[in-house]
Design a protein around this motif. Structure first.
Motif, PDB file in Angstrom:
ATOM      1  N   TYR A  20       0.822  -1.198   0.000  1.00  0.00           N
ATOM      2  CA  TYR A  20       0.000   0.000   0.000  1.00  0.00           C
ATOM      3  C   TYR A  20       0.861   1.255   0.000  1.00  0.00           C
ATOM      4  O   TYR A  20       0.591   2.192  -0.728  1.00  0.00           O
ATOM      5  CB  TYR A  20      -0.930  -0.020   1.217  1.00  0.00           C
ATOM      6  N   ALA A  21       1.911   1.282   0.824  1.00  0.00           N
ATOM      7  CA  ALA A  21       2.740   2.479   0.926  1.00  0.00           C
ATOM      8  C   ALA A  21       4.092   2.146   1.547  1.00  0.00           C
ATOM      9  O   ALA A  21       4.222   1.185   2.291  1.00  0.00           O
ATOM     10  CB  ALA A  21       2.040   3.526   1.795  1.00  0.00           C
ATOM     11  N   VAL A  22       5.087   2.962   1.222  1.00  0.00           N
ATOM     12  CA  VAL A  22       6.375   2.979   1.907  1.00  0.00           C
ATOM     13  C   VAL A  22       6.644   4.444   2.205  1.00  0.00           C
ATOM     14  O   VAL A  22       6.585   5.274   1.313  1.00  0.00           O
ATOM     15  CB  VAL A  22       7.505   2.374   1.042  1.00  0.00           C
ATOM     16  N   TYR A  23       6.905   4.759   3.461  1.00  0.00           N
ATOM     17  CA  TYR A  23       7.067   6.153   3.845  1.00  0.00           C
ATOM     18  C   TYR A  23       7.999   6.276   5.043  1.00  0.00           C
ATOM     19  O   TYR A  23       8.343   5.286   5.689  1.00  0.00           O
ATOM     20  CB  TYR A  23       5.709   6.780   4.169  1.00  0.00           C
ATOM     21  N   ALA A  32       6.821   0.336   5.960  1.00  0.00           N
ATOM     22  CA  ALA A  32       6.047  -0.218   4.846  1.00  0.00           C
ATOM     23  C   ALA A  32       4.662  -0.568   5.361  1.00  0.00           C
ATOM     24  O   ALA A  32       4.500  -0.995   6.504  1.00  0.00           O
ATOM     25  CB  ALA A  32       6.727  -1.457   4.292  1.00  0.00           C
ATOM     26  N   ARG A  33       3.681  -0.373   4.525  1.00  0.00           N
ATOM     27  CA  ARG A  33       2.312  -0.760   4.864  1.00  0.00           C
ATOM     28  C   ARG A  33       1.854  -1.716   3.784  1.00  0.00           C
ATOM     29  O   ARG A  33       1.921  -1.396   2.590  1.00  0.00           O
ATOM     30  CB  ARG A  33       1.405   0.454   4.940  1.00  0.00           C
ATOM     31  N   LYS A  44       1.590  -2.484   9.366  1.00  0.00           N
ATOM     32  CA  LYS A  44       2.783  -1.677   9.154  1.00  0.00           C
ATOM     33  C   LYS A  44       3.974  -2.384   9.768  1.00  0.00           C
ATOM     34  O   LYS A  44       3.843  -3.050  10.795  1.00  0.00           O
ATOM     35  CB  LYS A  44       2.645  -0.315   9.826  1.00  0.00           C
ATOM     36  N   PHE A  45       5.153  -2.214   9.146  1.00  0.00           N
ATOM     37  CA  PHE A  45       6.375  -2.780   9.690  1.00  0.00           C
ATOM     38  C   PHE A  45       7.550  -1.918   9.272  1.00  0.00           C
ATOM     39  O   PHE A  45       7.523  -1.272   8.238  1.00  0.00           O
ATOM     40  CB  PHE A  45       6.567  -4.238   9.265  1.00  0.00           C
ATOM     41  N   GLU A  46       8.564  -1.906  10.139  1.00  0.00           N
ATOM     42  CA  GLU A  46       9.755  -1.092   9.885  1.00  0.00           C
ATOM     43  C   GLU A  46      10.695  -1.833   8.936  1.00  0.00           C
ATOM     44  O   GLU A  46      10.901  -3.039   9.067  1.00  0.00           O
ATOM     45  CB  GLU A  46      10.473  -0.800  11.192  1.00  0.00           C
TER      46      GLU A  46
END
Length: 60
Positions: A20-23, A32-33, A44-46
């Motif tokens: 879904y996303a990386v932010y 990262a989601r 979410k995870f780091e």
């Protein structure tokens, strides 16, 4: 495919359509989601980095 790198030196592969996303969060960490494998929710995870992998190319 996306190859996510974790802080402990390990990595995992995920299908592009599950991402879904990386932010960068407020603490400056890369997050990262992605969709859960059972498609029930997002989580979410780091990560420390990621690569976008090309189809048909073997990465060793």
């Amino acid at each position: 495919m996306i190859k996510y790198y974790y802080a402990d030196g390990t990595y995992c592969y995920r299908a592009l359509h599950t991402t879904y996303a990386v932010y960068t969060n407020a603490n400056g960490k890369l997050i990262a989601r992605a969709e859960r494998p059972d498609r029930s929710d997002m989580y979410k995870f780091e990560i420390t980095g990621f690569e976008l992998l090309s189809p048909g190319v073997r990465y060793a």
